[in-house]
Write an enzyme that holds these catalytic residues in place. Sequence first.
Site, mmCIF file in Angstrom:
data_model
loop_
_atom_site.group_PDB
_atom_site.id
_atom_site.type_symbol
_atom_site.label_atom_id
_atom_site.label_comp_id
_atom_site.label_asym_id
_atom_site.label_seq_id
_atom_site.Cartn_x
_atom_site.Cartn_y
_atom_site.Cartn_z
ATOM 1 N N CYS A 1 41.950 -5.299 -5.844
ATOM 2 C CA CYS A 1 43.021 -4.342 -6.129
ATOM 3 C C CYS A 1 42.542 -3.214 -7.035
ATOM 4 C CB CYS A 1 44.217 -5.057 -6.750
ATOM 5 S SG CYS A 1 45.590 -3.940 -7.057
ATOM 6 N N ASP A 2 42.180 -3.557 -8.273
ATOM 7 C CA ASP A 2 41.810 -2.502 -9.224
ATOM 8 C C ASP A 2 40.630 -1.658 -8.744
ATOM 9 O OD1 ASP A 2 43.783 -3.076 -11.041
ATOM 10 O OD2 ASP A 2 42.555 -4.482 -12.186
#
Lengths: 466, 96
Positions: free
Chosen positions: A391-392
């Site tokens: 995600c990040d």
Amino acid sequence: MTTTLALLVDLAAIVLLIAGISMFRAPQRARLGNLVAALALTVAVVLVLRRHNVTGLPLVLTGVAAGTILGWIVAVRVTMIQIPAMIAFQHGAGGVAAFLIAFVELTRSAGALTPVTRFSGILGLAIGAATFSASMVASGKLAAKLRSAPVSLRFHNGWLWLCAAFIVGAGIALLLEPASGAPAYAAGIIIVAAAAGILFSIRVGGADMPVLISFLNATAGLAAAFCGVTLENRLLIAFGAVVAASGSVLTLVMCRAMNRDLLKVFAGFTPAAAPAGAAPEHHEPKSPGVPPEDPFLAAVDALKEAESVIIVPGYGMALAKAQFKVVELAGLLERQGKQVRFAIHPVAGRMPGHMHVLLAEADLDYEQIFDMADINGDFASTDAVLVVGACDVVNPAAMTVEGCPISGMPILLAHEAKRVIVCNLDSRPGYSGVENPLYESEKAVLLWGDASDSVSQLVTRVGGEA
Amino acid sequence: MLDLAIMLAVLVCSFIIGYLLISRVPPLLHTPLMSMTNAVSAVTVIGALLLFAVETTGLEKALGVFALITATFNLVGGFTITDRMLRLFRSDEHHQ
């Protein structure tokens, strides 16, 4: 002892170690490099046995045999998924050996040590003990036996400063008053340094683990080097210093890949505040910009139409053990004539190079794996990106939003591709807590759920209807 | 004094050479690298052996043996795991 010949022999052993390490520049020779490094260590042990009259051989051999058997059993049994926890555990074992050696040297040959070697012993003692306890915490977090969320106590920094002050005080006492009370001071330093190690590492959260584990790699080597100064053994110094250098390089590489400095990582991490009033329900799977009736249909279509695909794995792939399915899907797409590549962010996973090992385990050709700098220019011309449990590292907010925890972090430019298929557990933000605008994009196809299941479905449907 | 100077030189030189070399290791091999250097930090086994080079008391023997066990555990375990990991890395282009 310090004859020129002895010095040359020592240098030869050090050169052997360095030769082994330099073979780690390419994967084809790394295995040989590992063996050469092991040989260098064996040479060092043999040299010590030849030069010194080691007494109590039956006892010594028993210890060596026990350690060898234990080490070997654990090493052949450990699975690739357990590697990060195992490596952290071994950093800890290195710390134990270092502080025990420093303890014995400081408490017995009180007269024989010079101020410098004594000072070095105190450093070895404190660093070894802190490395041990911090590594145990790190290992527990990596094995999911401890919660990986950062834990911050009240007055956390205050406690750390208190520990540091005690270590400095007891260290000075040990330096000035070596004869009386040395065991008590030394034991006190071990206990307080171990407490400091725990305080230090509980504050580091899951996604910052690559930094912590690299840092502990460095401190384990440093503790060994300081023991080497105490024992006035050049080989111990040199080997320890090389390890310290290696850990330092990895620590810096990891920090740079997150655009954060070391002190900030260790000062603890506060995830971006969730929007006011946001209960966990807020993060129930939400529909993307254009909700397709069946997201899998859209994903399968996107993959089938694509001529070029980039796969971006993250820690979620490791958690879901989805690497085998992902590699199977990659093989399938390749056989359909598509270009398939893997893009790996330097801090993906829980330790440096974590994803590479998992993909290697799933029998992926490493020529298909690309580092961020080498592939980031290609996303814009890529038809489909498959994000698996990350995600990040693909969060465009890092580039567009000022002042959030990931601002300025280099990311993989997945959002530049024509379509982005996301196989994550849920729509919750990553470790940083920063919402990922990619999920709202019209390009995105969101497949929430266990990544292994989602990718299995893709394999079946892409393969079946081909 | 000369000994001390040599020791410091060894410390600094090893760190610098290690730093330069390891900066060139690709991310692909970062995990095996850490696993291997972790095994190298078990060079403390030398220190544990040296504890037995002079007269030792019972407690010192016990601590020394424990240090030997942890260091050899680290050493054998580290190199073996690294080898297992590196065996997994394959490339069709480089395999004959």
